[in-house]
Design a protein around this motif. Structure first.
Motif, short mmCIF file in Angstrom:
data_model
loop_
_atom_site.label_atom_id
_atom_site.label_comp_id
_atom_site.label_asym_id
_atom_site.label_seq_id
_atom_site.Cartn_x
_atom_site.Cartn_y
_atom_site.Cartn_z
N GLU A 1 -16.89 8.66 -2.94
CA GLU A 1 -17.33 9.08 -4.27
C GLU A 1 -18.85 9.27 -4.32
N GLN A 2 -19.58 8.40 -3.62
CA GLN A 2 -21.05 8.55 -3.55
C GLN A 2 -21.42 9.89 -2.93
N LEU B 1 -23.39 13.04 -4.78
CA LEU B 1 -24.67 13.48 -4.22
C LEU B 1 -24.63 14.95 -3.82
N GLU B 2 -23.46 15.43 -3.33
CA GLU B 2 -23.32 16.85 -3.00
C GLU B 2 -23.42 17.71 -4.25
N GLU B 3 -22.79 17.27 -5.33
CA GLU B 3 -22.90 18.00 -6.59
C GLU B 3 -24.35 18.04 -7.09
N ALA B 4 -25.05 16.91 -6.98
CA ALA B 4 -26.45 16.88 -7.43
C ALA B 4 -27.32 17.78 -6.57
N SER B 5 -27.04 17.82 -5.25
CA SER B 5 -27.84 18.69 -4.38
C SER B 5 -27.59 20.16 -4.70
N GLY B 6 -26.34 20.51 -5.10
CA GLY B 6 -26.09 21.89 -5.49
C GLY B 6 -26.84 22.28 -6.76
N ASN B 7 -26.96 21.34 -7.69
CA ASN B 7 -27.71 21.64 -8.93
C ASN B 7 -29.21 21.77 -8.68
N LEU B 8 -29.70 21.09 -7.65
CA LEU B 8 -31.13 21.14 -7.36
C LEU B 8 -31.48 22.16 -6.30
N ALA B 9 -30.49 22.99 -5.89
CA ALA B 9 -30.75 23.95 -4.81
C ALA B 9 -31.71 25.04 -5.23
N GLY B 10 -31.79 25.34 -6.52
CA GLY B 10 -32.69 26.40 -6.96
C GLY B 10 -34.15 26.01 -6.95
N MET B 11 -34.44 24.76 -6.78
CA MET B 11 -35.83 24.31 -6.77
C MET B 11 -36.41 24.45 -5.36
#
Length: 476
Positions: free
Chosen positions: A331-332, A336-346
Motif C-alpha cells: 500500500e505504501q 507513493l507511485e500515485e503521488a509521484s505521478g501527480n508531481l511529474a509535471g514539476m
C-alpha cells in the motif's frame, strides 16, 4: 630567572590530578585576601586558611585519570587534603610562611608571582563581569594630567593604559569566539530553543550592555583618538626646558626603555601611544565589530533553526509519514507511485552561476548632427570689429616694451623722474603712464632691477593736469 630555587617546581600543583581543586583553593583564598570580602584588619591563621580550602574542595571535583576511571581517594578527609594542598603551595612558591616575632603567630600570604598568576585565574572566571572599557579615557586623562602637572608618572600611566586598550580588544574578541563555540556545542547536545535563546539574551544583557556596547560608543577609540592626538601634539610643543627635564626623569625612572642613548625616551613613549591608538582604531575595532556580528549572526541562525524544528513537530508531513509507516509495504508503494505521478509535471533545476553576469549599462553619447547655415557678415559689422581690434592693439603695453622704454631713459642717468620721461609718440605716452609698474613686474632679472620711490609731491605736465611724481632708479 623565573625558575629559581624557590620556584623550581612552580607549576607542579597544576599538573596533578587534583589541579582543579587546587585552582579553586587559590581563587577562594585570593578573594578572601584581596577582594571586597577581605578584612585587612584581621590576619588569616593556618586554621582559617584550611577552612577556606575545605570550602573550596567541596565545590571542585576530582578530575578523571587518563584511562577514564576516577582516581582513588588518597585522603581520609577534606581536612587532610587541605593540609596537603597548603604544603604543596608553600613548597612550590605560591605561598610563603611568615612569623610575627612579637606574637610568634604564622601567616601565609601569597608570593608576588603567586599573586600575579592567581589573579589571572580569578579573572578567567566567566561568571565575573569586568568593565575594562575605560582605558581609552584613562589614557586621555593621564596625558592631560601630565600637561597640567608635569609629572612623569602621569605619562607612564598613559603609556600603561594605552597598552591595555589593545589587550582588552583581544580579550573581548576571544571571549566572543569562545561563547560562539559554546553556543553551538550546547545546542548540538541539547537542542533546546528556549535555553539557547536565554543564553544569548543573558550574554547581551550581562556582558554586551555593560562593557562591549560602551566600548563601541562612549569609549570608542574613534571618539577619543583625535583628542589624544591633539594632546600628544601639545606635549611635543612644550618648551625645550620642560622636555629636557622630563627626559632626564624618564631615564632615571624607567631605564629599561633606554634602548638607544641618542633616541629620546619621551618621543618613544609618545610615538608608541599614538601607534597603539592607530592600531586600536584601524585594526582591533573593526575586528571586534566583525566578531560581534559573527556571534549575533550565528545565534540568530541557531535560534531560527531550532524554532523551525520545534514548529515542524506539529506539521502535517510528520503525521502523513506516521500514517504511511503503519500501512503495509504494498500500500505504501502504491500511494507513493500515485503521488509521484501527480508531481511529474514539476521540474526543478539549478541555475548555472556561470550564466549569471552583471553588465554595466553604457552611457549613450549624444551627438548633435544639426547643420546650421553660415551667416554672412555685413560691411558695418566687419568695420566695427576691425576698429575694436585696432583699439585693443593700440593700448596693449607688454612688460618687455615698458622695460626697454625706462631703460633708455636711464642710459645717461642713475635716477630719473617720471616728469622727465621723454614723450615723442603715442606709445611713449602710454609707457609713461605705466612706468611705475617696472618696480613690481621687472624685478626677476639677476643682472639689475628697478627701484621706484614716491617723491612725495604732485606735478603738472603737458599731458596730465595733476599727477604724482616718482623716482625710478636702476641697481645692479
Amino acid at each position: 630567572m623565573f625558575f629559581s630555587s624557590e620556584r623550581r617546581d612552580f607549576f607542579k600543583p597544576l599538573t596533578s590530578k587534583y589541579r582543579e581543586q587546587i585552582v579553586q583553593c587559590l581563587r577562594l583564598l585570593y578573594q578572601r585576601l584581596y577582594s571586597v570580602q577581605a578584612d585587612y584588619g584581621h590576619i588569616l591563621s593556618k586554621d582559617q586558611i584550611l577552612d577556606i580550602f575545605d570550602e573550596a574542595l567541596v565545590r571542585a571535583p576530582v578530575l578523571e585519570t587518563e584511562d577514564g576511571e576516577e582516581a582513588s581517594q588518597r585522603f581520609k578527609s577534606n581536612r587532610e587534603q587541605s593540609s596537603w594542598i597548603l604544603k604543596q603551595l608553600l613548597e612550590c612558591g605560591w605561598l610563603i610562611k611568615q612569623v610575627d616575632p612579637a606574637t610568634l603567630q604564622s601567616t601565609y600570604p601569597f608570593t608576588r608571582m603567586g599573586r600575579v598568576f592567581t589573579q589571572s585565574l580569578v579573572e578567567s572566571d566567566a561568571t565575573q563581569i569586568r568593565t575594562r572599557h575605560r582605558n581609552t579615557r584613562n589614557t586621555l586623562n593621564a596625558l592631560e594630567a601630565f600637561i597640567s602637572r608635569g609629572e612623569v608618572y602621569d605619562l607612564l600611566d598613559a603609556y600603561e593604559y594605552s597598552e591595555r586598550i589593545v589587550t582588552d580588544f583581544t580579550d573581548v574578541i576571544a571571549e566572543l569566539d569562545e561563547r560562539k563555540r559554546q553556543l553551538v556545542q550546547e545546542v548540538e547536545a541539547q537542542q533546546l530553543v528556549q535555553q539557547a535563546t536565554d543564553q544569548f539574551f543573558e550574554f547581551m544583557e550581562k556582558r554586551f550592555q555593560p562593557d562591549v556596547s560602551v566600548r563601541l560608543s562612549a569609549d570608542s577609540v574613534e571618539k577619543h583618538r583625535d583628542q589624544i592626538s591633539k594632546t600628544i601634539t601639545r606635549i611635543r610643543r612644550k618648551p625645550k626646558e620642560f622636555k629636557a627635564q622630563v627626559e632626564r626623569q624618564l631615564r632615571q625612572q624607567v631605564p629599561d626603555l633606554v634602548e638607544d642613548k641618542s633616541r629620546s625616551v619621551l618621543w618613544q613613549i609618545l610615538d608608541t601611544i599614538d601607534q597603539r591608538m592607530t592600531n586600536a582604531a584601524e585594526v582591533m575595532l573593526p575586528a571586534l565589530r566583525n566578531a560581534l556580528h559573527g556571534f549575533t549572526k550565528r545565534a540568530d541562525i541557531i535560534i531560527r533553526q531550532l524554532s523551525y524544528l520545534s514548529v515542524q513537530q506539529a506539521d502535517d508531513v510528520v503525521a502523513l509519514c506516521q500514517v504511511l509507516r503503519s500501512l503495509p509495504e504494498e500500500e505504501q508503494n502504491r500511494r507513493l507511485e500515485e503521488a509521484s505521478g501527480n508531481l511529474a509535471g514539476m521540474r526543478l533545476q539549478w541555475v548555472d552561476p556561470a550564466q549569471i553576469k552583471l553588465y554595466e549599462r553604457r552611457r549613450v553619447r549624444t551627438v548633435t548632427t544639426a547643420v546650421q547655415e553660415s551667416v554672412s557678415i555685413d560691411e558695418d559689422a566687419r568695420r566695427e570689429q576691425m576698429i575694436q581690434q585696432f583699439l585693443d592693439q593700440a593700448f596693449i603695453m607688454d612688460n618687455k616694451t615698458l622695460k626697454a622704454y625706462v631703460a633708455d631713459a636711464l642710459k645717461n642717468k642713475g635716477v630719473v623722474s617720471t616728469a622727465d620721461l621723454p614723450v615723442n609718440t603715442a606709445h611713449d605716452l602710454l609707457a609713461m603712464a605705466h612706468a611705475i609698474e617696472v618696480g613690481a613686474v621687472n624685478n626677476l632679472s639677476s643682472d639689475h632691477h628697478f627701484v621706484v620711490r614716491w617723491n612725495e609731491r604732485q606735478i603738472e605736465t603737458d599731458f596730465y593736469k595733476k599727477v604724482d611724481e616718482f623716482l625710478i632708479e636702476i641697481k645692479n
